[in-house]
Design a protein around this motif. Structure first.
Motif, PDB file in Angstrom:
ATOM      1  N   THR A 167       9.795  -6.810   4.915  1.00  0.00           N
ATOM      2  CA  THR A 167       9.673  -5.815   5.999  1.00  0.00           C
ATOM      3  C   THR A 167       8.900  -4.576   5.571  1.00  0.00           C
ATOM      4  N   TYR A 168       8.329  -4.599   4.371  1.00  0.00           N
ATOM      5  CA  TYR A 168       7.745  -3.383   3.795  1.00  0.00           C
ATOM      6  C   TYR A 168       6.669  -2.753   4.693  1.00  0.00           C
ATOM      7  N   ASP A 169       5.685  -3.537   5.101  1.00  0.00           N
ATOM      8  CA  ASP A 169       4.588  -2.984   5.903  1.00  0.00           C
ATOM      9  C   ASP A 169       5.097  -2.398   7.217  1.00  0.00           C
ATOM     10  N   GLN A 170       6.031  -3.101   7.845  1.00  0.00           N
ATOM     11  CA  GLN A 170       6.587  -2.621   9.114  1.00  0.00           C
ATOM     12  C   GLN A 170       7.386  -1.331   8.910  1.00  0.00           C
ATOM     13  N   ASP A 171       8.138  -1.264   7.815  1.00  0.00           N
ATOM     14  CA  ASP A 171       8.923  -0.063   7.536  1.00  0.00           C
ATOM     15  C   ASP A 171       8.018   1.140   7.308  1.00  0.00           C
ATOM     16  N   ILE A 172       6.954   0.953   6.549  1.00  0.00           N
ATOM     17  CA  ILE A 172       6.042   2.059   6.243  1.00  0.00           C
ATOM     18  C   ILE A 172       5.421   2.602   7.523  1.00  0.00           C
ATOM     19  N   GLU A 173       5.038   1.705   8.429  1.00  0.00           N
ATOM     20  CA  GLU A 173       4.478   2.152   9.710  1.00  0.00           C
ATOM     21  C   GLU A 173       5.529   2.876  10.541  1.00  0.00           C
ATOM     22  N   LYS A 174       6.729   2.325  10.566  1.00  0.00           N
ATOM     23  CA  LYS A 174       7.813   2.921  11.349  1.00  0.00           C
ATOM     24  C   LYS A 174       8.171   4.310  10.827  1.00  0.00           C
ATOM     25  N   TRP A 175       8.089   4.486   9.520  1.00  0.00           N
ATOM     26  CA  TRP A 175       8.464   5.769   8.910  1.00  0.00           C
ATOM     27  C   TRP A 175       7.326   6.786   8.929  1.00  0.00           C
ATOM     28  N   CYS A 193       2.105  -2.915  -4.627  1.00  0.00           N
ATOM     29  CA  CYS A 193       3.049  -3.453  -3.648  1.00  0.00           C
ATOM     30  C   CYS A 193       2.365  -4.493  -2.748  1.00  0.00           C
ATOM     31  N   THR A 194       2.423  -4.335  -1.438  1.00  0.00           N
ATOM     32  CA  THR A 194       1.857  -5.327  -0.522  1.00  0.00           C
ATOM     33  C   THR A 194       0.385  -5.090  -0.204  1.00  0.00           C
ATOM     34  N   GLY A 195      -0.215  -4.076  -0.833  1.00  0.00           N
ATOM     35  CA  GLY A 195      -1.645  -3.876  -0.679  1.00  0.00           C
ATOM     36  C   GLY A 195      -2.086  -2.865   0.368  1.00  0.00           C
ATOM     37  N   LEU A 196      -1.198  -1.988   0.805  1.00  0.00           N
ATOM     38  CA  LEU A 196      -1.565  -1.019   1.843  1.00  0.00           C
ATOM     39  C   LEU A 196      -2.646  -0.054   1.364  1.00  0.00           C
ATOM     40  N   VAL A 197      -2.567   0.378   0.105  1.00  0.00           N
ATOM     41  CA  VAL A 197      -3.594   1.282  -0.430  1.00  0.00           C
ATOM     42  C   VAL A 197      -4.924   0.545  -0.538  1.00  0.00           C
ATOM     43  N   GLY A 198      -4.876  -0.695  -1.023  1.00  0.00           N
ATOM     44  CA  GLY A 198      -6.101  -1.476  -1.130  1.00  0.00           C
ATOM     45  C   GLY A 198      -6.778  -1.684   0.206  1.00  0.00           C
ATOM     46  N   GLU A 199      -5.982  -1.884   1.252  1.00  0.00           N
ATOM     47  CA  GLU A 199      -6.546  -2.037   2.598  1.00  0.00           C
ATOM     48  C   GLU A 199      -7.315  -0.798   3.023  1.00  0.00           C
ATOM     49  N   GLU A 200      -6.725   0.365   2.774  1.00  0.00           N
ATOM     50  CA  GLU A 200      -7.375   1.618   3.179  1.00  0.00           C
ATOM     51  C   GLU A 200      -8.611   1.898   2.330  1.00  0.00           C
ATOM     52  N   ASP A 231      22.522   0.904   5.117  1.00  0.00           N
ATOM     53  CA  ASP A 231      23.220   0.677   3.849  1.00  0.00           C
ATOM     54  C   ASP A 231      22.781  -0.609   3.154  1.00  0.00           C
ATOM     55  N   ASP A 232      22.416  -1.622   3.953  1.00  0.00           N
ATOM     56  CA  ASP A 232      22.057  -2.908   3.357  1.00  0.00           C
ATOM     57  C   ASP A 232      20.550  -3.072   3.141  1.00  0.00           C
ATOM     58  N   HIS A 233      19.792  -1.990   3.309  1.00  0.00           N
ATOM     59  CA  HIS A 233      18.336  -2.069   3.131  1.00  0.00           C
ATOM     60  C   HIS A 233      18.005  -2.081   1.635  1.00  0.00           C
TER      61      HIS A 233
END
Length: 222
Positions: A45-53, A82-89, A19-21
């Motif tokens: 926590t964005y990068d960690q959340d994306i990996e977890k999900w 966002c934090t650059g996940l697409v750019g990394e890939e 609820d507090d995310h």
């Protein structure tokens, strides 16, 4: 979004969200001030959340683009970077002329720290806004994942800044291509002759083990 759920461009595939995310409620309406505030917070926590999900959209889109666009010197704009996940890939498959645009200062800081973008600008991606890029600036303009937060009507502007022999690329869950938020707008723009659909990749394990659709459009300018 449904209560305590985060939809990734799909009405069928969700992950539980506390609820507090900061992601809770994102995508209900595009308010740039709310988006900035929530993504500034989520950046922690964005990068960690994306990996977890188990969200593999950035990787799947980069793999697809590597096949469709053999010229690795192509200029690419990553919308909602966002934090650059697409750019990394994209960097992993050989693309290095990549720029980004996002509304969150904190996300941009993290993306810049990865040293994978040439430039990152802070701009509002609301559909009624004109981006600062000139007409036909990029070989490819891409939207990956951010489609769950952005109004697809902004695609007119994305097409404008794409070269006429380039691609506007949308990466979403396969189920989202027929959703009420995407299909009517895409059909309208196709019927108006604003663009043509030139390719579609259906890929496995895009999000939560479900398939994704990576669609390539080409702008039509007279």
């Amino acid at each position: 979004m449904a209560d305590n759920k985060c939809e990734d461009c799909s009405h069928d595939d969700t992950v539980d969200i506390p609820d507090d995310h900061p992601a809770k409620g994102l995508g209900d309406d595009y308010d740039p001030n709310v988006m900035k505030e929530k993504f500034d917070e989520w950046s922690k926590t964005y990068d960690q959340d994306i990996e977890k999900w188990n969200y593999n959209g950035p990787k799947r889109v980069a793999e697809s683009m590597s096949k469709i666009i053999p010229d690795k010197s192509a200029t690419i704009l990553d919308l909602g970077c966002c934090t650059g996940l697409v750019g990394e890939e994209l960097s992993k498959v050989g693309f290095h002329n990549v720029d980004g645009v996002d509304i969150s200062d904190e996300c941009i800081k993290l993306a810049k720290g990865k040293n994978i973008y040439r430039n990152i600008l802070n701009e509002d991606l609301s559909p009624d806004k004109t981006l600062s890029f000139g007409t036909g600036s990029y070989d490819a303009v891409i939207l990956v994942g951010a489609g769950m937060f952005l109004d697809i009507h902004g695609m007119k502007e994305w097409l404008r800044i794409t070269k006429t022999d380039g691609y506007t690329v949308i990466g979403v869950m396969e189920s989202e291509t027929t959703s009420d938020s995407v299909k009517p707008v895409v059909d309208e723009y196709l019927s108006q002759g604003l663009m043509e659909k030139v390719h579609e990749d259906i890929v496995e394990d895009y999000f939560q083990g479900k398939s994704g659709s990576i669609v390539y459009f080409r702008p039509s300018r007279k």
